[in-house]
Design a protein around this motif. Structure first.
Motif, PDB file in Angstrom:
ATOM      1  N   UNK A 115     -49.248  28.360 -27.169  1.00 51.20           N
ATOM      2  CA  UNK A 115     -50.640  28.717 -27.459  1.00 51.20           C
ATOM      3  C   UNK A 115     -51.284  27.588 -28.260  1.00 51.20           C
ATOM      4  N   UNK A 116     -52.612  27.635 -28.376  1.00 48.98           N
ATOM      5  CA  UNK A 116     -53.321  26.625 -29.158  1.00 48.98           C
ATOM      6  C   UNK A 116     -52.876  26.643 -30.622  1.00 48.98           C
ATOM      7  N   UNK A 117     -52.591  27.820 -31.145  1.00 52.56           N
ATOM      8  CA  UNK A 117     -52.145  27.926 -32.541  1.00 52.56           C
ATOM      9  C   UNK A 117     -50.765  27.274 -32.730  1.00 52.56           C
ATOM     10  N   UNK A 118     -49.867  27.496 -31.778  1.00 58.68           N
ATOM     11  CA  UNK A 118     -48.538  26.884 -31.858  1.00 58.68           C
ATOM     12  C   UNK A 118     -48.635  25.371 -31.762  1.00 58.68           C
ATOM     13  N   UNK A 119     -49.479  24.881 -30.874  1.00 54.51           N
ATOM     14  CA  UNK A 119     -49.657  23.435 -30.742  1.00 54.51           C
ATOM     15  C   UNK A 119     -50.251  22.848 -32.007  1.00 54.51           C
ATOM     16  N   UNK A 120     -51.181  23.569 -32.601  1.00 52.25           N
ATOM     17  CA  UNK A 120     -51.794  23.098 -33.847  1.00 52.25           C
ATOM     18  C   UNK A 120     -50.740  23.019 -34.952  1.00 52.25           C
ATOM     19  N   UNK A 121     -49.822  23.994 -34.982  1.00 54.22           N
ATOM     20  CA  UNK A 121     -48.752  23.994 -35.994  1.00 54.22           C
ATOM     21  C   UNK A 121     -47.869  22.745 -35.897  1.00 54.22           C
ATOM     22  N   UNK A 122     -47.640  22.259 -34.695  1.00 51.81           N
ATOM     23  CA  UNK A 122     -46.783  21.067 -34.549  1.00 51.81           C
ATOM     24  C   UNK A 122     -47.599  19.781 -34.430  1.00 51.81           C
ATOM     25  N   UNK A 123     -48.924  19.899 -34.530  1.00 50.97           N
ATOM     26  CA  UNK A 123     -49.770  18.712 -34.561  1.00 50.97           C
ATOM     27  C   UNK A 123     -50.047  18.074 -33.220  1.00 50.97           C
ATOM     28  N   UNK A 124     -50.093  18.877 -32.170  1.00 48.35           N
ATOM     29  CA  UNK A 124     -50.358  18.350 -30.829  1.00 48.35           C
ATOM     30  C   UNK A 124     -51.576  19.056 -30.257  1.00 48.35           C
ATOM     31  N   UNK A 125     -52.470  18.279 -29.668  1.00 48.51           N
ATOM     32  CA  UNK A 125     -53.652  18.881 -29.045  1.00 48.51           C
ATOM     33  C   UNK A 125     -53.275  19.440 -27.677  1.00 48.51           C
ATOM     34  N   UNK A 126     -54.111  20.307 -27.148  1.00 48.44           N
ATOM     35  CA  UNK A 126     -53.889  20.874 -25.820  1.00 48.44           C
ATOM     36  C   UNK A 126     -53.873  19.757 -24.771  1.00 48.44           C
ATOM     37  N   UNK A 127     -54.748  18.786 -24.929  1.00 45.93           N
ATOM     38  CA  UNK A 127     -54.812  17.655 -23.998  1.00 45.93           C
ATOM     39  C   UNK A 127     -53.503  16.854 -24.024  1.00 45.93           C
ATOM     40  N   UNK A 128     -52.988  16.570 -25.238  1.00 49.38           N
ATOM     41  CA  UNK A 128     -51.717  15.845 -25.357  1.00 49.38           C
ATOM     42  C   UNK A 128     -50.568  16.643 -24.753  1.00 49.38           C
ATOM     43  N   UNK A 129     -50.552  17.952 -24.987  1.00 48.50           N
ATOM     44  CA  UNK A 129     -49.491  18.807 -24.448  1.00 48.50           C
ATOM     45  C   UNK A 129     -49.545  18.797 -22.921  1.00 48.50           C
ATOM     46  N   UNK A 130     -50.747  18.871 -22.373  1.00 46.18           N
ATOM     47  CA  UNK A 130     -50.889  18.857 -20.912  1.00 46.18           C
ATOM     48  C   UNK A 130     -50.440  17.505 -20.342  1.00 46.18           C
ATOM     49  N   UNK A 131     -50.848  16.421 -20.988  1.00 44.98           N
ATOM     50  CA  UNK A 131     -50.472  15.079 -20.530  1.00 44.98           C
ATOM     51  C   UNK A 131     -48.951  14.923 -20.552  1.00 44.98           C
ATOM     52  N   UNK A 132     -48.319  15.410 -21.606  1.00 52.85           N
ATOM     53  CA  UNK A 132     -46.858  15.317 -21.713  1.00 52.85           C
ATOM     54  C   UNK A 132     -46.183  16.271 -20.728  1.00 52.85           C
ATOM     55  N   UNK A 133     -46.736  17.455 -20.548  1.00 51.41           N
ATOM     56  CA  UNK A 133     -46.117  18.473 -19.710  1.00 51.41           C
ATOM     57  C   UNK A 133     -46.088  18.140 -18.231  1.00 51.41           C
ATOM     58  N   UNK A 134     -47.017  17.322 -17.778  1.00 49.58           N
ATOM     59  CA  UNK A 134     -47.060  17.006 -16.348  1.00 49.58           C
ATOM     60  C   UNK A 134     -46.288  15.738 -15.985  1.00 49.58           C
ATOM     61  N   UNK A 135     -45.713  15.092 -16.978  1.00 50.02           N
ATOM     62  CA  UNK A 135     -44.910  13.902 -16.687  1.00 50.02           C
ATOM     63  C   UNK A 135     -43.671  14.286 -15.891  1.00 50.02           C
ATOM     64  N   UNK A 136     -43.205  13.411 -14.997  1.00 47.32           N
ATOM     65  CA  UNK A 136     -42.001  13.715 -14.222  1.00 47.32           C
ATOM     66  C   UNK A 136     -40.758  13.732 -15.111  1.00 47.32           C
ATOM     67  N   UNK A 137     -39.732  14.448 -14.703  1.00 47.26           N
ATOM     68  CA  UNK A 137     -38.542  14.619 -15.545  1.00 47.26           C
ATOM     69  C   UNK A 137     -37.776  13.317 -15.789  1.00 47.26           C
ATOM     70  N   UNK A 138     -37.910  12.335 -14.910  1.00 44.67           N
ATOM     71  CA  UNK A 138     -37.179  11.076 -15.085  1.00 44.67           C
ATOM     72  C   UNK A 138     -37.889  10.109 -16.017  1.00 44.67           C
ATOM     73  N   UNK A 139     -39.132  10.416 -16.370  1.00 39.27           N
ATOM     74  CA  UNK A 139     -39.924   9.527 -17.198  1.00 39.27           C
ATOM     75  C   UNK A 139     -39.670   9.750 -18.673  1.00 39.27           C
TER      76      UNK A 139
END
Length: 80
Positions: A56-80
């Motif tokens: 959730x946005x609150x959980x991401x805020x707790x660890x200091x990551x924006x939704x945009x950063x989480x999405x960018x990281x989440x869509x990276x391929x597993x080998x990267x």
């Protein structure tokens, strides 16, 4: 043990074939273990990235990551 078995064993050891074969098998096992560890690390990274997408946005805020950063990281391929 018959004569042929004795001769084959003695001949293989005399010429070093058994140690060469064992060495090859040891190196091959090492390569497979290395590949398995690397694959395990890649899959663990992928699971972590997918977890970021589910936070959730609150959980991401707790660890200091924006939704945009989480999405960018989440869509990276597993080998990267």
């Amino acid at each position: 043990m018959n004569t042929i078995d004795t001769f084959n064993r003695d001949g293989a050891e005399l010429h070093g074939h058994s140690s060469v074969r064992r060495s090859f098998v040891d190196r091959l096992a090492l390569v497979f273990r290395s590949i398995a560890r690397q694959l395990g690390r890649m899959l663990e990274r992928r699971r972590g990235r997918l977890a970021l997408l589910e936070m959730t946005d609150e959980q991401l805020k707790d660890i200091g990551i924006s939704r945009c950063d989480a999405h960018r990281e989440g869509i990276r391929p597993f080998w990267d």
